[in-house]
Write a protein that holds these residues in place. Structure first.
Motif, PDB file in Angstrom:
ATOM      1  N   LEU A  26      63.771  54.060  42.140  1.00 36.11           N
ATOM      2  CA  LEU A  26      64.581  55.274  42.291  1.00 36.11           C
ATOM      3  C   LEU A  26      65.969  55.076  41.694  1.00 36.11           C
ATOM      4  O   LEU A  26      66.505  55.974  41.035  1.00 36.11           O
ATOM      5  CB  LEU A  26      64.704  55.648  43.774  1.00 36.11           C
ATOM      6  CG  LEU A  26      63.517  56.405  44.367  1.00 36.11           C
ATOM      7  CD1 LEU A  26      63.766  56.692  45.838  1.00 36.11           C
ATOM      8  CD2 LEU A  26      63.288  57.714  43.602  1.00 36.11           C
ATOM      9  N   VAL A  27      66.534  53.882  41.935  1.00 32.92           N
ATOM     10  CA  VAL A  27      67.833  53.569  41.334  1.00 32.92           C
ATOM     11  C   VAL A  27      67.755  53.768  39.824  1.00 32.92           C
ATOM     12  O   VAL A  27      68.624  54.390  39.214  1.00 32.92           O
ATOM     13  CB  VAL A  27      68.251  52.116  41.674  1.00 32.92           C
ATOM     14  CG1 VAL A  27      69.438  51.674  40.827  1.00 32.92           C
ATOM     15  CG2 VAL A  27      68.577  51.982  43.157  1.00 32.92           C
ATOM     16  N   GLY A  28      66.673  53.289  39.234  1.00 33.19           N
ATOM     17  CA  GLY A  28      66.502  53.404  37.788  1.00 33.19           C
ATOM     18  C   GLY A  28      66.434  54.850  37.332  1.00 33.19           C
ATOM     19  O   GLY A  28      66.870  55.193  36.236  1.00 33.19           O
ATOM     20  N   LEU A  29      65.859  55.712  38.163  1.00 31.11           N
ATOM     21  CA  LEU A  29      65.697  57.113  37.768  1.00 31.11           C
ATOM     22  C   LEU A  29      66.965  57.928  37.997  1.00 31.11           C
ATOM     23  O   LEU A  29      67.259  58.854  37.259  1.00 31.11           O
ATOM     24  CB  LEU A  29      64.546  57.747  38.554  1.00 31.11           C
ATOM     25  CG  LEU A  29      63.146  57.234  38.193  1.00 31.11           C
ATOM     26  CD1 LEU A  29      62.102  57.841  39.116  1.00 31.11           C
ATOM     27  CD2 LEU A  29      62.823  57.540  36.739  1.00 31.11           C
ATOM     28  N   THR A  40      70.403  46.119  35.612  1.00 26.57           N
ATOM     29  CA  THR A  40      69.516  45.472  34.649  1.00 26.57           C
ATOM     30  C   THR A  40      69.807  43.974  34.620  1.00 26.57           C
ATOM     31  O   THR A  40      68.896  43.136  34.642  1.00 26.57           O
ATOM     32  CB  THR A  40      69.711  46.071  33.240  1.00 26.57           C
ATOM     33  OG1 THR A  40      69.534  47.479  33.336  1.00 26.57           O
ATOM     34  CG2 THR A  40      68.721  45.485  32.252  1.00 26.57           C
ATOM     35  N   ILE A  41      71.110  43.655  34.579  1.00 23.56           N
ATOM     36  CA  ILE A  41      71.509  42.245  34.572  1.00 23.56           C
ATOM     37  C   ILE A  41      71.100  41.572  35.883  1.00 23.56           C
ATOM     38  O   ILE A  41      70.566  40.456  35.900  1.00 23.56           O
ATOM     39  CB  ILE A  41      73.039  42.113  34.344  1.00 23.56           C
ATOM     40  CG1 ILE A  41      73.422  42.683  32.978  1.00 23.56           C
ATOM     41  CG2 ILE A  41      73.495  40.670  34.443  1.00 23.56           C
ATOM     42  CD1 ILE A  41      72.771  41.968  31.800  1.00 23.56           C
ATOM     43  N   VAL A  42      71.308  42.268  37.005  1.00 20.84           N
ATOM     44  CA  VAL A  42      70.924  41.710  38.309  1.00 20.84           C
ATOM     45  C   VAL A  42      69.431  41.367  38.313  1.00 20.84           C
ATOM     46  O   VAL A  42      69.027  40.277  38.726  1.00 20.84           O
ATOM     47  CB  VAL A  42      71.255  42.708  39.453  1.00 20.84           C
ATOM     48  CG1 VAL A  42      70.572  42.286  40.745  1.00 20.84           C
ATOM     49  CG2 VAL A  42      72.749  42.809  39.653  1.00 20.84           C
ATOM     50  N   LEU A  43      68.621  42.289  37.825  1.00 18.80           N
ATOM     51  CA  LEU A  43      67.169  42.070  37.854  1.00 18.80           C
ATOM     52  C   LEU A  43      66.741  40.967  36.892  1.00 18.80           C
ATOM     53  O   LEU A  43      65.869  40.163  37.192  1.00 18.80           O
ATOM     54  CB  LEU A  43      66.430  43.374  37.537  1.00 18.80           C
ATOM     55  CG  LEU A  43      66.534  44.427  38.643  1.00 18.80           C
ATOM     56  CD1 LEU A  43      65.978  45.760  38.171  1.00 18.80           C
ATOM     57  CD2 LEU A  43      65.810  43.969  39.901  1.00 18.80           C
ATOM     58  N   PHE A 170      63.870  49.303  33.417  1.00 18.51           N
ATOM     59  CA  PHE A 170      62.509  49.205  33.961  1.00 18.51           C
ATOM     60  C   PHE A 170      61.768  47.957  33.462  1.00 18.51           C
ATOM     61  O   PHE A 170      60.933  47.413  34.167  1.00 18.51           O
ATOM     62  CB  PHE A 170      61.720  50.496  33.688  1.00 18.51           C
ATOM     63  CG  PHE A 170      62.090  51.586  34.659  1.00 18.51           C
ATOM     64  CD1 PHE A 170      61.643  51.540  35.964  1.00 18.51           C
ATOM     65  CD2 PHE A 170      62.939  52.622  34.272  1.00 18.51           C
ATOM     66  CE1 PHE A 170      62.003  52.519  36.886  1.00 18.51           C
ATOM     67  CE2 PHE A 170      63.314  53.604  35.182  1.00 18.51           C
ATOM     68  CZ  PHE A 170      62.836  53.553  36.493  1.00 18.51           C
ATOM     69  N   VAL A 171      62.090  47.519  32.245  1.00 23.03           N
ATOM     70  CA  VAL A 171      61.529  46.248  31.772  1.00 23.03           C
ATOM     71  C   VAL A 171      61.991  45.114  32.685  1.00 23.03           C
ATOM     72  O   VAL A 171      61.194  44.271  33.130  1.00 23.03           O
ATOM     73  CB  VAL A 171      61.947  45.969  30.301  1.00 23.03           C
ATOM     74  CG1 VAL A 171      61.546  44.561  29.888  1.00 23.03           C
ATOM     75  CG2 VAL A 171      61.321  46.990  29.366  1.00 23.03           C
ATOM     76  N   ALA A 172      63.291  45.122  32.995  1.00 24.75           N
ATOM     77  CA  ALA A 172      63.847  44.078  33.865  1.00 24.75           C
ATOM     78  C   ALA A 172      63.240  44.158  35.260  1.00 24.75           C
ATOM     79  O   ALA A 172      62.934  43.137  35.884  1.00 24.75           O
ATOM     80  CB  ALA A 172      65.375  44.214  33.931  1.00 24.75           C
TER      81      ALA A 172
END
Lengths: 343, 241
Positions: A26-29, A40-43, A170-172
């Protein structure tokens, strides 16, 4: 009775994992571009931390030169894509094989000559520094000037692994999920048991028939291959590769902060640690800029790291679990319990 | 009865110190043999030579007719020799059950098979009820038995026990004696390094006595304790059982 209990724990565990990743989805969306790029960096560092966690937290082998493997992954993707236009998918695979073999060679050489423990860790630093200096002077890979990916065209191209910031988020996310599920899977297989035995007492493990030489090489090359996959994606996200940042000591330290802060040897530690440490670093960096206090982020970072090591030596995640246990909150209590004892 | 293990003219020196000097003995299958002697007699060195943790300076160790003295400990274990350590070494961060599972992975990769073998091993040493405890919650005799259970999970033909009774109270030791006797009745061959003479007399069918690294006597316990050389160097004149 034991079996029945196990199944209940299993279901709750899956449920919690799915909830966490649904929230991250949801964060990504919904989130704004700044949060997206930060997360992205965190993931990515969750995944990189997971690779390091697998090696030390489960396999008992300390690496302070993980930047070597991250860098090999990044350069494999970069060189193949920028110089030859070959898909980053191929680059990722190449990087994983390359880093896995380099990791295996370092491990083989080291353990063949009985170099272990902290001396092995020093060897990983030496190898990473050697590679950094080599890549800094190697024109073909861009030397000090670095390697730049062409600006993304805007559309999402899955076959070339190219897209906008949200795509890379989403890749991450997929990588982080893979890392967590993979670690969990390995941890429960015979490899997990044998590696933890080797971590706790190598000579006792050998006396019980564990071929520690082979297993150490295996865990290190697996960890290296994972780190390379993370490095390849990191390079795509950043759009450029410089030897000093992708293969430097700083990156090796960044990789290990997640699991150390979050909880070494735990499945969720790297995620929790990265979630805590990286945004804090960015926040303090921004605050330092606006207050004109250069280095505020480094000072805060240092203070927080020392506090974690001092007050929560086994990391934030085990502390959270202990807290939940203390206030009788079973939904999370089982997470840690099952990790430590039996599933 | 068949000979399971043969030690031929085994010697080992550390620098100038000769820890084990020209020692020969053999172990019969299904028997309990004790290796005794005063402190510094070379018992543990001898034990480590058999277990593959040390390489001999000269001499050979044959297990089921195959030479094993050049093999690393993990290979020796996979051939069917399991050992315990004098100082108990549980894997700290793993549960009792998980500790007992490790040995099973020397012959299977199936986790549930390893788990049921681990339960079986814990059962045979009387630790099954504590399977889910942490190892630091165990008492010393329980830890010693966990060491034995870990070794049993490897499905050994020969079990090497290094001072499993040391530091135990007589009642605790009696419990362990019962366990060992049961294991031997099940066909397991056991070599134990032991200090407590009373226990040696009770469980061992054969005794090998070392002194200053050399073998000074070998035989059934009743004969060995009457041997003047053993009395003089180890038990002390006037020893009575």
């Amino acid at each position: 009775m034991q079996k029945k209990f196990d199944r209940g724990v299993e279901r709750t565990r899956w449920l919690a994992g799915i909830t966490v990743f649904a929230v991250l989805g949801l964060v990504g969306l919904l989130a704004n571009p700044y949060v997206i790029s930060l997360m992205t960096i965190v993931l990515l560092f969750t995944f990189l931390g997971q690779s390091w966690n697998l090696m030390l937290g489960i396999g008992g082998q300390l690496s302070i030169g993980h930047a070597l493997f991250v860098g090999l992954g990044a350069y494999s993707v970069g060189v193949l894509y920028v110089r030859y236009g070959i898909s980053p998918w191929v680059g990722l695979l190449t990087g994983m094989i390359l880093a896995g073999s380099v990791g295996a060679s370092i491990a083989w050489l080291s353990f063949r000559f009985e170099v272990r423990g902290i001396y092995f860790a020093l060897l990983t630093i030496a190898a990473a520094e050697f590679a950094r200096i080599m890549f800094s002077g190697w024109e073909f890979v861009g030397a000090m000037q670095g390697l730049f990916f062409p600006a993304p065209s805007g559309g999402i191209e899955i076959s070339m692994l190219r897209g906008d910031a949200r795509f890379y988020y989403f890749v991450a996310l997929a990588l982080a999920a893979l890392g967590i599920i993979g670690t969990e899977f390995i941890s429960r297989s015979y490899l997990g048991y044998v590696w933890r035995a080797m971590r706790d007492d190598e000579s006792a493990a050998r006396a019980l028939g564990v071929r520690t030489f082979q297993h150490k090489i295996l865990v290190i090359s697996l960890s290296a291959a994972m780190a390379a996959a993370g490095g390849g994606v990191l390079a795509l996200v950043q759009g450029s590769i410089f030897p000093d940042s992708i293969m430097g000591m700083g990156l090796s330290v960044d990789v290990l902060i997640g699991p150390v802060v979050g909880g070494l040897g735990t499945t969720f530690g790297p995620l929790v640690g990265s979630l805590a440490a990286i945004p804090l670093n960015h926040l303090m960096s921004a605050l330092g800029d606006s207050l004109r206090i250069p280095g505020l982020n480094n000072i805060t970072y240092g203070v927080v790291l020392i506090s974690v090591v001092w007050f929560l030596p086994d990391g934030i995640w085990p502390a959270i679990v202990r807290l939940c246990k203390a206030i009788q909150a079973p939904p999370t209590a089982w997470l840690w319990h099952s990790r430590k004892v039996e599933e | 009865m068949t000979t399971l293990l043969e030690v031929e003219n085994l010697s080992r020196s550390f620098g100038g110190l000769v820890a084990v000097k020209d020692v020969s003995f053999s172990l019969r299958a299904g028997r309990i043999t004790a290796l005794i002697g005063p402190n510094g007699a070379g018992k543990t060195t001898c034990f480590n030579l058999v277990a593959g943790a040390l390489k001999p300076t000269s001499g050979r160790v044959l297990f089921e007719g195959r030479q094993i003295d050049n093999s690393p400990p993990e290979t020796v274990c996979r051939m069917g020799i399991a050992r315990t350590f004098q100082i108990v070494r549980p894997m700290r961060e793993m549960s009792v059950l998980e500790n007992a599972m490790i040995g099973a992975f020397s012959w299977t990769r199936n986790v549930s098979e390893a788990r049921s073998k681990a339960y079986e091993s814990l059962e045979s040493v009387g630790l099954a009820a504590k399977a889910h405890a942490r190892t630091d919650q165990l008492t010393l005799p329980d830890r010693k038995m966990l060491e034995t259970a870990k070794a049993l999970s490897t499905r050994p033909k020969l079990l090497l026990l290094d001072e499993v009774m040391a530091g135990l109270r007589p009642t605790e030791a009696a419990g362990i004696v019962g366990v060992l006797q049961k294991l031997a009745e099940g066909g397991l061959t056991i070599l134990l390094v032991e200090h407590v003479m009373r226990i040696v007399m009770e469980v061992a069918s054969r005794v090998v006595v070392l002194h200053h690294g050399a073998k000074i006597a070998e035989g059934p316990p009743g004969e060995v304790v009457a041997d003047p050389k053993v009395l003089e160097s180890y038990l002390g004149a006037g020893f009575h059982v």
